[in-house]
Design a protein around this motif. Sequence first.
Motif, short mmCIF file in Angstrom:
data_model
loop_
_atom_site.label_atom_id
_atom_site.label_comp_id
_atom_site.label_asym_id
_atom_site.label_seq_id
_atom_site.Cartn_x
_atom_site.Cartn_y
_atom_site.Cartn_z
N VAL A 46 -3.17 -1.82 -3.64
CA VAL A 46 -3.18 -3.07 -4.40
C VAL A 46 -2.75 -4.19 -3.46
CG1 VAL A 46 -2.29 -4.32 -6.40
CG2 VAL A 46 -2.57 -1.82 -6.50
N ARG A 47 -3.58 -5.21 -3.37
CA ARG A 47 -3.26 -6.35 -2.51
C ARG A 47 -3.14 -7.59 -3.38
NH1 ARG A 47 -6.58 -5.82 2.15
NH2 ARG A 47 -8.35 -6.40 0.85
N TRP A 48 -2.09 -8.40 -3.14
CA TRP A 48 -1.94 -9.62 -3.91
C TRP A 48 -1.38 -10.73 -3.01
CZ3 TRP A 48 1.42 -5.54 -4.23
CH2 TRP A 48 2.80 -5.81 -4.10
N TRP A 49 -1.45 -11.96 -3.53
CA TRP A 49 -1.03 -13.11 -2.74
C TRP A 49 -0.36 -14.12 -3.67
CZ3 TRP A 49 -5.80 -10.90 -2.97
CH2 TRP A 49 -6.71 -11.46 -3.87
N ASN A 50 0.60 -14.82 -3.10
CA ASN A 50 1.38 -15.79 -3.87
C ASN A 50 0.72 -17.17 -3.89
OD1 ASN A 50 3.34 -13.92 -4.46
ND2 ASN A 50 4.77 -14.61 -2.86
N VAL A 51 1.11 -17.98 -4.88
CA VAL A 51 0.71 -19.38 -4.88
C VAL A 51 1.17 -20.02 -3.59
CG1 VAL A 51 0.71 -19.60 -7.39
CG2 VAL A 51 2.83 -20.03 -6.11
N LYS A 52 0.45 -21.05 -3.15
CA LYS A 52 0.67 -21.58 -1.80
C LYS A 52 1.77 -22.64 -1.73
CE LYS A 52 -2.55 -21.98 1.08
NZ LYS A 52 -3.75 -22.28 1.88
N HIS A 53 1.84 -23.51 -2.71
CA HIS A 53 2.75 -24.64 -2.56
C HIS A 53 4.20 -24.22 -2.83
CE1 HIS A 53 4.63 -28.56 -3.09
NE2 HIS A 53 3.60 -29.03 -2.38
N PRO A 54 5.14 -24.63 -1.99
CA PRO A 54 6.55 -24.24 -2.20
C PRO A 54 7.10 -24.66 -3.55
CG PRO A 54 6.26 -25.10 0.02
CD PRO A 54 4.96 -25.35 -0.70
N GLY A 55 6.67 -25.83 -4.08
CA GLY A 55 7.15 -26.25 -5.39
C GLY A 55 6.67 -25.35 -6.50
N ALA A 56 5.37 -25.00 -6.47
CA ALA A 56 4.81 -24.10 -7.49
C ALA A 56 5.42 -22.70 -7.37
CB ALA A 56 3.29 -24.03 -7.34
N TYR A 57 5.66 -22.26 -6.15
CA TYR A 57 6.27 -20.96 -5.91
C TYR A 57 7.67 -20.91 -6.51
CZ TYR A 57 8.74 -17.40 -3.12
OH TYR A 57 9.51 -16.34 -2.71
N ALA A 58 8.48 -21.93 -6.22
CA ALA A 58 9.85 -21.95 -6.72
C ALA A 58 9.88 -22.09 -8.24
CB ALA A 58 10.62 -23.09 -6.06
N ALA A 59 8.95 -22.88 -8.79
CA ALA A 59 8.92 -23.07 -10.24
C ALA A 59 8.64 -21.76 -10.96
CB ALA A 59 7.87 -24.11 -10.60
N ALA A 60 7.70 -20.97 -10.44
CA ALA A 60 7.38 -19.69 -11.07
C ALA A 60 8.60 -18.78 -11.12
CB ALA A 60 6.24 -19.01 -10.31
N LEU A 61 9.30 -18.67 -10.01
CA LEU A 61 10.47 -17.79 -9.97
C LEU A 61 11.58 -18.33 -10.86
CD1 LEU A 61 10.36 -16.98 -6.17
CD2 LEU A 61 10.14 -15.31 -8.04
#
Length: 410
Positions: A311-326
């Motif tokens: 299984v391969r996956w990838w995270n959202v790219k923008h640091p703001g969107a990344y931090a918001a998700a978490l």
Amino acid sequence: MPSALPDGDPMPEDGSLPSHALAGAGGRPLGFYLHVPYCATRCGYCDFNTYTATELRGTGGVLASRENYADTLTDEIRLARKVLGDDPRPVRTVFVGGGTPTLLPAADLVRMLAAIRDEFGLAEDAEVTTEANPESVDPAYLAELRAGGFNRISFGMQSARQHVLKILDRTHTPGRPEACVAEARAAGFEHVNLDLIYGTPGESDEDWRASLDAALGAGPDHISAYALIVEEGTQLARRIRRGEVPMTDDDTHADRYLIADSVLAGAGYSWYEVSNWATTEVGRCLHNELYWRGADWWGAGPGAHSHVGGVRWWNVKHPGAYAAALAEGRSPGAGRELLSDEDRRVERILLELRLVEGVPLSLLAPAGLAASRRALADGLLEAAPYEAGRAVLTLRGRLLADAVVRDLVD
């Protein structure tokens, strides 16, 4: 600008994996890649998922700040623990890349490593690497990293010539990477890598030899040498298109590779992957070998890619969107794909053929096996390993590795 993410299926909000992903996990090593997306300036050739302070201003708020980043990344490490459940494997390798990880305080990098140690445990002989910009570290910083558990470091040298560094928009001064190697040794780092780039517009054979000689003089146990790839959308691509600097042709790249292999071999370095040389087997980059051998790794950080059990996956790219998700308790995953057995067979050929051990001929389909016989006759594969059932690239084969791979995966 950073390149686009691939297409894929939606990622579950909790980041959960199919039940088959961890089947047989005990027989596969587990690594972590930690992506630090910050850079002081954007190099003209770079299309990595990195951001300067100016690029982030007003787009991510406090969530995208360097000051919060270690805490945010630690949240994803804790998510990884939940997703992988009772997976008993200690982490075999950790690689902190970017961007410029060493723009963060050393204490932040050590804290991120400690989160992995606390959640998963580290193998007794774990390899723990960080990339570093030569201008962003000093002896005290390196000593703090070493005391905190890092045992390998990779410095971006690129070139020993100022005019080449200028074309690449690199900010360090010639001589500083070599000094960093000595400082790292003094701090207790046994394994040190220097990254070099060849084929920069305006670089001569003499410039390239000077860079190799300078790198060797510093005494690292590992050297990586990569051909410059001009990516669309970068500042360097625009400069070439406007005719401000010349494009380097494939023949020049091949000549520079031959120079590198000859000089490095003469100094006691052995190639173990097309673009990587080490003085000893223990000096190889084990983390990269996880990638090349299709093992399991969790990539934490904006735009980071992961692979576990097909299984391969990838995270959202923008640091703001990344931090918001978490912050909202969601996986930062942007998409994923489930690899079929055929996908994994093809990827093994694509990646393992680049290694000095090569790839088993038993992996090849009939058309690929026929292509391998032609490659052997053309001097692209070594004869003795072929007789023993493996396809191993010759020096000429390494120059044409991409073409050989395309034929063998048919």
